[in-house]
Design an enzyme around this catalytic site. Sequence first.
Site, PDB file in Angstrom:
ATOM      1  N   LYS A 131       0.799  -1.237   0.000  1.00 13.04           N
ATOM      2  CA  LYS A 131       0.000   0.000   0.000  1.00 13.04           C
ATOM      3  C   LYS A 131       0.835   1.294   0.000  1.00 13.04           C
ATOM      4  CE  LYS A 131      -4.016  -2.314   2.056  1.00 13.04           C
ATOM      5  NZ  LYS A 131      -4.715  -2.615   3.330  1.00 13.04           N
ATOM      6  N   TYR A 182      -5.448  -4.296  -7.420  1.00 14.01           N
ATOM      7  CA  TYR A 182      -5.226  -4.363  -5.969  1.00 14.01           C
ATOM      8  C   TYR A 182      -4.853  -5.777  -5.517  1.00 14.01           C
ATOM      9  CZ  TYR A 182      -6.252  -4.438  -0.984  1.00 14.01           C
ATOM     10  OH  TYR A 182      -6.158  -4.643   0.379  1.00 14.01           O
TER      11      TYR A 182
HETATM   12  O1  DON Z   1      -7.302  -6.776   1.204  1.00 17.22           O
HETATM   13  C1  DON Z   1      -6.928  -7.730   1.850  1.00 17.22           C
HETATM   14  O2  DON Z   1      -7.669  -8.271   2.649  1.00 17.22           O
HETATM   15  C2  DON Z   1      -5.504  -8.246   1.723  1.00 17.22           C
HETATM   16  N1  DON Z   1      -5.156  -8.471   0.385  1.00 17.22           N
HETATM   17  C3  DON Z   1      -4.496  -7.339   2.374  1.00 17.22           C
HETATM   18  C4  DON Z   1      -4.836  -7.051   3.799  1.00 17.22           C
HETATM   19  C5  DON Z   1      -3.674  -6.843   4.688  1.00 17.22           C
HETATM   20  O3  DON Z   1      -2.567  -7.251   4.448  1.00 17.22           O
HETATM   21  C6  DON Z   1      -3.985  -6.173   5.973  1.00 17.22           C
HETATM   22  N2  DON Z   1      -2.798  -5.978   6.760  1.00 17.22           N
HETATM   23  N3  DON Z   1      -2.485  -6.271   7.841  1.00 17.22           N
END
Ligand code: DON
Length: 349
Positions: free
Chosen positions: A97, A219
């Site tokens: 991100k 994403y």
């Molecule tokens: O959007 C999601 O759920 C995952 N691809 C990324 C989330 C994530 O890594 C949150 N961090 N701690």
Amino acid sequence: MASPLVSLPQAANLRAAVCAKSHSVSEIMSNILEIQQLVDRIYEKYRSIDEGEVATYIPELAKSDPAKFGICLATVDGRVVQAGDWQHEFTIQSICKPFAFQMALEEVGREETLKHVSVEPSGDAFNSIELEPASMRPFNCMVNAGAIAISSLIKKDPVESGIAEFVGKMERAAGRKLRIDMDVLASEAATGHRNRAIAYLLLNCGIVDPGVNETLHQYFSQCSLLVNCHDLAMMAATLANMGSNPISGEMVFDFRYIKDVLTVMFTCGLYDSAGDWAYRVGLPAKSGVGGGIIAVVNRQLGIAVYSPRLDSKGNSVRGILACKDLASELGLHAFDFTNIGSNLIQSLF
Ligand code: DON
């Protein structure tokens, strides 16, 4: 393109002047062997900790080996210290991100980027479905809503070319070829209904364009990039080194926007643990549910830890413990009196 505080030629001159006069890390951390011993000690101290759970909401992540634990530190003068499973690959997840935010700032400028995402900590979970009430923008680019908004800004037509641009940028920061884990990508796409709900909410509020499927593919692909601790430490060190990869010397990130990225990492990088992190560790950082965590010591060091057992907020348990110890042992907290911090002004005189 929004106008930054200094023009590109001015910025290049300023950067060159700062580099020429900066104190090298060898002056700051005089003995790399001592740092290696410290990292080894921290690794041994926490290697048997088995608190936390591997993420399972993305089914493919449930296959991660919970015992894996790696640490890597990379200095801005290109020295690397590592311990444990630092070569083990895992998906970058939310650590993509800040880098996607950097790309949006570089591509469309600060003004346009901030029309799509705010810079306020939300105090809520990474996947919360909420927007800033007055502006209807996501609170920040570190929560999923903000990252999806950023993905819509940096995606390209065809979508695979935007993904390739992101991967290429990450490769230059890591200093090696990287690839997307297609199994994790498929798993995220198959189960990412909450992210789909967020994306459609953003469409309803005019934050993203109607190409929701392409935005989500961008994403999910970003999140599915395979990295190891060395890659992440180099990426963090590239941010610390004003955008230049400490080993290749290649300018990867426009340094006029790194301040933006580090600020939001500092205030929002660990979601609803961001305040506790800032208080105890005091470094800009970002975690991912793959088990990675990066921290940046501006102008000095990139830190990466990997351990896939997560706390209830989705942050690596041993990652946090190791970073806390590194920060206190090396005096890295931004407001620690022992931290010389960014020596930009001092180095100019
Ligand atoms: O959007 C999601 O759920 C995952 N691809 C990324 C989330 C994530 O890594 C949150 N961090 N701690």
